[in-house]
Design an enzyme around this catalytic site. Structure first.
Site, mmCIF file in Angstrom:
data_model
loop_
_atom_site.group_PDB
_atom_site.id
_atom_site.type_symbol
_atom_site.label_atom_id
_atom_site.label_comp_id
_atom_site.label_asym_id
_atom_site.label_seq_id
_atom_site.Cartn_x
_atom_site.Cartn_y
_atom_site.Cartn_z
ATOM 1 N N LYS A 84 0.835 -1.207 0.000
ATOM 2 C CA LYS A 84 0.000 0.000 0.000
ATOM 3 C C LYS A 84 0.871 1.258 0.000
ATOM 4 O O LYS A 84 0.652 2.175 -0.807
ATOM 5 C CB LYS A 84 -0.908 0.005 1.246
ATOM 6 C CG LYS A 84 -2.031 -1.027 1.155
ATOM 7 C CD LYS A 84 -2.749 -1.237 2.488
ATOM 8 C CE LYS A 84 -3.743 -2.392 2.379
ATOM 9 N NZ LYS A 84 -4.311 -2.814 3.664
ATOM 10 N N GLN A 129 -4.427 -1.418 10.061
ATOM 11 C CA GLN A 129 -4.245 -2.709 9.394
ATOM 12 C C GLN A 129 -4.800 -3.835 10.276
ATOM 13 O O GLN A 129 -4.439 -3.970 11.434
ATOM 14 C CB GLN A 129 -2.749 -2.937 9.105
ATOM 15 C CG GLN A 129 -2.445 -4.222 8.359
ATOM 16 C CD GLN A 129 -3.049 -4.262 6.946
ATOM 17 O OE1 GLN A 129 -3.058 -3.267 6.230
ATOM 18 N NE2 GLN A 129 -3.575 -5.411 6.556
ATOM 19 N N ASP A 152 -11.203 2.957 4.398
ATOM 20 C CA ASP A 152 -11.556 1.551 4.162
ATOM 21 C C ASP A 152 -13.054 1.361 3.979
ATOM 22 O O ASP A 152 -13.494 0.303 3.535
ATOM 23 C CB ASP A 152 -11.106 0.698 5.354
ATOM 24 C CG ASP A 152 -9.730 0.094 5.142
ATOM 25 O OD1 ASP A 152 -9.385 -0.164 3.984
ATOM 26 O OD2 ASP A 152 -9.025 -0.121 6.139
#
Ligand code: NAP
Length: 317
Positions: A84, A129, A152
């Site tokens: 990422k 994460q 997200d």
């Protein structure tokens, strides 16, 4: 060429300048070797969005900036995070990594980090994460993120907008990327039977909602589903997000079906594989490969979501 039928879930991205290309020429499509099945190339489409983001950034005064909170030493999480941050760097965008050792991590400490990032105007997206260590309340940590910095699309406020057919919030990156992939290859969705294997909050559920918004008839399958093979064999569009290597076999596949593989595993020889057995491709019309399918699309949508958050500051979102 731009897609003729923009997706409802793409409305907000479109308002911020992102366009789904339309690859309609079947002769130009790459096929899986020895089959007539078109490869849904997430790698190719993700490059397209990375280039669009770079171009759009030139006309926006704000450089998108993502901060990732990584807890513990899980090697898979490290690989995902590094992919990422690498993509953000390639696009010339900012990405910052905060690492917290698992032994020091508490729900309160991580919430404090999130509050600090919420208050920092230079941070446009906060990514925690997952998975977090078991002793941490993941919902409480994620719940501390303000809606405008949820890149997200996991927060109930954003999920609720999707569930009620409002496309003004942030969408979960993996299903969002799958929808863009289907649109780029002009896969028709209205009235089709879509089966989603998996009902997680971050993949399966939003995937079904996005397919429903394009008028698919959606069935969710999960670990308690009876006759999974029979359910899948009805699918015009089959999305496998069970996290079970090679679960979907050729007898699960309706001839001409579109196959989307969200799973990511290593087989006994250490080779990457998905939830779908590659022997299925000879029965399908389109299929996403593993790797270079859904994985790069997930990261591309993280980039798109962070851009939207950054550029949406001060504008109607
Ligand atoms: P998850 O939270 O573990 O959910 C898995 C879902 O699959 C659950 O709903 C489970 O049913 C169902 N399931 C498990 N085994 C099954 C079986 N044998 N038959 C039918 N259904 C079954 O996983 P997730 O977070 O949604 O992720 C799914 C997979 O996608 C994982 O392999 C993950 O690594 C991968 N992933 C990939 C990307 C990417 O970018 N490529 C992104 C996210 C996730 P129950 O609800 O009944 O338990």
């Amino acid at each position: 060429m731009e897609t003729l039928l923009p997706l409802k879930c793409w409305t907000r991205a479109q308002q911020h300048g992102f366009r789904i290309p339309q690859w309609t020429d079947p002769l130009a499509h790459e096929k899986f070797p020895g089959t007539n099945c078109t490869v849904l190339s997430g790698q190719k489409l993700s490059e397209e969005f990375r280039n669009q983001a770079k171009e759009l950034a030139k006309s926006n005064s704000i450089k998108p900036n993502l901060t990732v909170l990584l807890v513990g030493e899980d090697p898979a999480s490290r690989v995902y995070v590094s992919n990422k941050t690498k993509t953000f760097a390639q696009a010339g965008f900012g990405s910052h990594l905060i690492e917290v050792p698992a032994a020091e991590a508490t729900t309160e400490l991580l919430q404090k980090w999130v509050h600090k990032l919420n208050a920092d105007p230079s941070v446009h997206g906060i990514l925690v994460q997952l998975p977090l260590p078991k002793h941490v309340d993941a919902a409480a940590v994620l719940g501390a993120i303000v809606l405008e910095k949820d890149v997200d699309g996991f927060l109930p406020g954003n999920v609720g907008l999707l569930a009620t057919g409002q496309f003004t919030g942030t969408l979960s990156c993996t299903p969002f990327g799958v929808m863009a992939l289907l649109a780029a290859y002009n896969v028709s969705l209205a009235g089709k039977n879509a089966v989603v294997i998996g009902r997680s909050n971050i993949v399966g559920k939003p995937m079904g909602l996005m397919l429903l918004s394009e008028d698919c008839t959606v069935t969710y399958a999960h670990s308690r589903t009876q006759n999974l093979q029979g359910v899948c064999a009805q699918a015009d569009i089959l999305v496998a997000a069970a996290g079970q290597a090679l679960l979907v076999k050729p007898e699960f596949v309706k001839p001409g079906a579109v196959l989307i593989d969200v799973g990511m595993h290593r087989d006994s020889a250490g080779k990457l594989c998905g939830d779908i057995d590659p022997d299925c491709f000879s029965k399908a019309s389109f299929a996403s490969p593993v790797p270079k399918g859904v994985g790069p699309m997930t990261i591309a949508m993280l980039l798109v979501n962070t851009c939207i958050n950054a550029w949406g500051q001060g504008k109607a979102q």
